[in-house]
Write a protein that holds these residues in place. Structure first.
Motif, short mmCIF file in Angstrom:
data_model
loop_
_atom_site.label_atom_id
_atom_site.label_comp_id
_atom_site.label_asym_id
_atom_site.label_seq_id
_atom_site.Cartn_x
_atom_site.Cartn_y
_atom_site.Cartn_z
N GLU A 68 -29.29 44.10 2.83
CA GLU A 68 -29.69 42.78 3.30
C GLU A 68 -30.05 41.87 2.12
O GLU A 68 -30.66 42.30 1.16
CB GLU A 68 -30.91 42.93 4.23
N THR A 69 -29.66 40.62 2.18
CA THR A 69 -30.05 39.63 1.19
C THR A 69 -31.23 38.84 1.75
O THR A 69 -31.16 38.33 2.88
CB THR A 69 -28.89 38.67 0.87
N VAL A 70 -32.31 38.77 0.98
CA VAL A 70 -33.53 38.11 1.46
C VAL A 70 -34.07 37.15 0.40
O VAL A 70 -33.83 37.31 -0.79
CB VAL A 70 -34.64 39.13 1.83
N ILE A 121 -41.95 43.05 4.20
CA ILE A 121 -41.89 44.11 3.18
C ILE A 121 -41.22 45.37 3.74
O ILE A 121 -41.54 46.48 3.37
CB ILE A 121 -43.28 44.42 2.58
N ILE A 122 -40.24 45.12 4.60
CA ILE A 122 -39.43 46.20 5.16
C ILE A 122 -38.07 46.16 4.46
O ILE A 122 -37.44 45.13 4.39
CB ILE A 122 -39.21 46.02 6.68
N ASP A 123 -37.66 47.26 3.92
CA ASP A 123 -36.33 47.36 3.33
C ASP A 123 -35.61 48.46 4.09
O ASP A 123 -34.96 48.22 5.09
CB ASP A 123 -36.44 47.66 1.84
N VAL A 157 -44.18 43.70 8.83
CA VAL A 157 -42.98 43.07 9.37
C VAL A 157 -43.06 41.54 9.38
O VAL A 157 -42.05 40.88 9.65
CB VAL A 157 -42.62 43.60 10.79
N SER A 158 -44.22 40.98 9.06
CA SER A 158 -44.36 39.52 9.01
C SER A 158 -43.65 38.96 7.79
O SER A 158 -43.81 39.47 6.68
CB SER A 158 -45.83 39.13 8.96
N ARG A 183 -31.56 43.89 -0.98
CA ARG A 183 -32.36 45.09 -0.75
C ARG A 183 -31.48 46.32 -0.75
O ARG A 183 -30.25 46.23 -0.67
CB ARG A 183 -33.08 44.98 0.60
N LYS A 184 -32.12 47.49 -0.82
CA LYS A 184 -31.40 48.76 -0.78
C LYS A 184 -30.59 48.90 0.50
O LYS A 184 -29.54 49.52 0.51
CB LYS A 184 -32.39 49.93 -0.88
#
Length: 170
Positions: free
Chosen positions: A92-94, A100-102, A75-76, A88-89
């Motif tokens: 969310e736009t990152v 590394i959470i989707d 989650v960092s 992301r699936k």
């Protein structure tokens, strides 16, 4: 493909050896009492009693810490990504760095299995676990960067073990 990590400890054997040593010292103290006829103080005091089972307690505490730290690493927001921004699936736009959470499937797929007293296995059952951890080539081309979330935990676990040992396995 799943990703698996196994910790093994010889804590039970080490604790048994410590126990035999403490039993021997207590027996020696009692033997001196009988042989010499003096009142000798019992050797195994409270501080020494803490040594009984210290290695097993330390292993258990270290595994509890590792379990939480693996999640914290995921989650960092520290993981670099090749592209500046992606969707992301989960919609969310990152950017980069990122967590590394989707969808949360990888994080939730972690299983911790205790095998006897001396082996603990962590397995992330999600289909992309190995790809996320070790990186690789995408089916559509391009490189998927490695995000080895277990590495920081492995680098810090010796320090955690030393701290727990200094605290008597607590």
């Amino acid at each position: 493909m799943a990703y698996q990590l196994r910790f093994e400890s010889n804590a039970f054997r080490a604790d048994s050896a410590i126990g035999r040593l403490l039993d021997g010292l207590s027996a020696l103290s009692k033997g001196v009492k009988r042989a010499v006829g003096i009142r000798a103080q019992e050797f195994e005091g409270n501080k020494l009693r803490q040594l009984r089972g210290i290695n097993q307690r330390t292993f258990e505490r270290a595994m509890d810490w590792a379990d939480k730290d693996f999640d914290q690493q995921m989650v960092s927001e520290k993981w670099k990504w090749n592209e500046n921004e992606t969707r992301r699936k989960n919609g969310e736009t990152v950017g980069s760095p990122r967590d590394i959470i989707d969808t949360g499937d990888l994080l939730q797929s972690k299983q911790r299995v205790q095998i006897g007293k001396s082996i603990t296995e962590f397995t992330w059952q999600d289909d992309v676990a190995e790809l996320v951890h070790d990186g690789g080539t995408m089916k559509i081309g391009g490189v998927y960067p490695a995000r080895p979330w277990t590495q920081p935990t492995l680098e810090d676990i010796d320090t955690v073990i030393e701290t727990v040992l200094r605290n008597g396995g607590r």
